[in-house]
Design a protein around this motif. Structure first.
Motif, PDB file in Angstrom:
ATOM      1  N   ASP A  12      40.778  19.138  59.715  1.00  0.00           N
ATOM      2  CA  ASP A  12      41.913  19.582  58.904  1.00  0.00           C
ATOM      3  C   ASP A  12      41.541  20.703  57.943  1.00  0.00           C
ATOM      4  O   ASP A  12      42.413  21.236  57.255  1.00  0.00           O
ATOM      5  CB  ASP A  12      42.474  18.407  58.084  1.00  0.00           C
ATOM      6  CG  ASP A  12      42.995  17.279  58.956  1.00  0.00           C
ATOM      7  OD1 ASP A  12      43.573  17.575  60.012  1.00  0.00           O
ATOM      8  OD2 ASP A  12      42.826  16.101  58.572  1.00  0.00           O
ATOM      9  N   THR A  39      48.100  17.933  54.937  1.00  0.00           N
ATOM     10  CA  THR A  39      48.042  17.639  56.375  1.00  0.00           C
ATOM     11  C   THR A  39      49.367  17.064  56.891  1.00  0.00           C
ATOM     12  O   THR A  39      49.709  17.273  58.045  1.00  0.00           O
ATOM     13  CB  THR A  39      46.886  16.686  56.717  1.00  0.00           C
ATOM     14  OG1 THR A  39      47.038  15.465  55.988  1.00  0.00           O
ATOM     15  CG2 THR A  39      45.544  17.326  56.407  1.00  0.00           C
ATOM     16  N   SER A  40      50.110  16.379  56.035  1.00  0.00           N
ATOM     17  CA  SER A  40      51.404  15.822  56.462  1.00  0.00           C
ATOM     18  C   SER A  40      52.408  16.921  56.783  1.00  0.00           C
ATOM     19  O   SER A  40      53.397  16.684  57.478  1.00  0.00           O
ATOM     20  CB  SER A  40      51.968  14.885  55.393  1.00  0.00           C
ATOM     21  OG  SER A  40      52.383  15.621  54.255  1.00  0.00           O
ATOM     22  N   LYS A  41      52.153  18.131  56.305  1.00  0.00           N
ATOM     23  CA  LYS A  41      53.016  19.282  56.590  1.00  0.00           C
ATOM     24  C   LYS A  41      52.499  20.093  57.775  1.00  0.00           C
ATOM     25  O   LYS A  41      53.030  21.156  58.085  1.00  0.00           O
ATOM     26  CB  LYS A  41      53.094  20.179  55.349  1.00  0.00           C
ATOM     27  CG  LYS A  41      53.737  19.495  54.171  1.00  0.00           C
ATOM     28  CD  LYS A  41      53.652  20.358  52.939  1.00  0.00           C
ATOM     29  CE  LYS A  41      54.183  19.567  51.740  1.00  0.00           C
ATOM     30  NZ  LYS A  41      53.944  20.280  50.490  1.00  0.00           N
ATOM     31  N   GLY A  42      51.435  19.600  58.408  1.00  0.00           N
ATOM     32  CA  GLY A  42      50.874  20.281  59.567  1.00  0.00           C
ATOM     33  C   GLY A  42      50.040  21.507  59.229  1.00  0.00           C
ATOM     34  O   GLY A  42      49.797  22.348  60.088  1.00  0.00           O
TER      35      GLY A  42
END
Length: 119
Positions: free
Chosen positions: A73, A37-40
């Protein structure tokens, strides 16, 4: 117990589930979720169920907590198993989720892996 498998795709979390799922099992997956999720990216799940018997109470509560926090997500999900109840659980997940969810029989693992990798 959850064993993390090599997924070969950046946004796929692939796991083999045997026996009972505990809180520790869910806690070892949570960092993988955050990494994606930190990479979108949307998370794609590959679940391989082998003699899966359920959750202990702490594992169930932890899984519900993580799923509630990350439901938006989640992208595609695939479950691979050999029990009718697993197929029914997959259908219920598909009904209650915005994710595209499919079930494959155990002898269709390769097809399931190819499906989860497709855009």
């Amino acid at each position: 117990m959850i064993q993390i498998l090599d997924s070969e795709k950046e946004q796929v979390i692939a796991v083999k589930i045997e026996g009972n799922i505990s809180k520790k099992d869910i806690q070892k997956i949570h960092p993988l979720i955050h990494n994606i999720t930190s990479k979108g990216l949307k998370i794609r799940w590959y679940f391989e169920l082998e003699d899966f018997t359920g959750y202990d109470l702490e594992g169930l509560l932890q899984d519900l907590k993580v799923d509630t926090a990350h439901l938006d997500d989640y992208g595609k999900m695939v479950m691979v198993g050999d029990k009718k109840w697993q197929e029914l659980a997959t259908e219920a997940t598909d009904f209650f989720s915005d994710s595209e969810v499919r079930f494959f029989e155990s002898d269709q693992k390769e097809e399931a892996i190819e499906w989860i990798k497709q855009p």
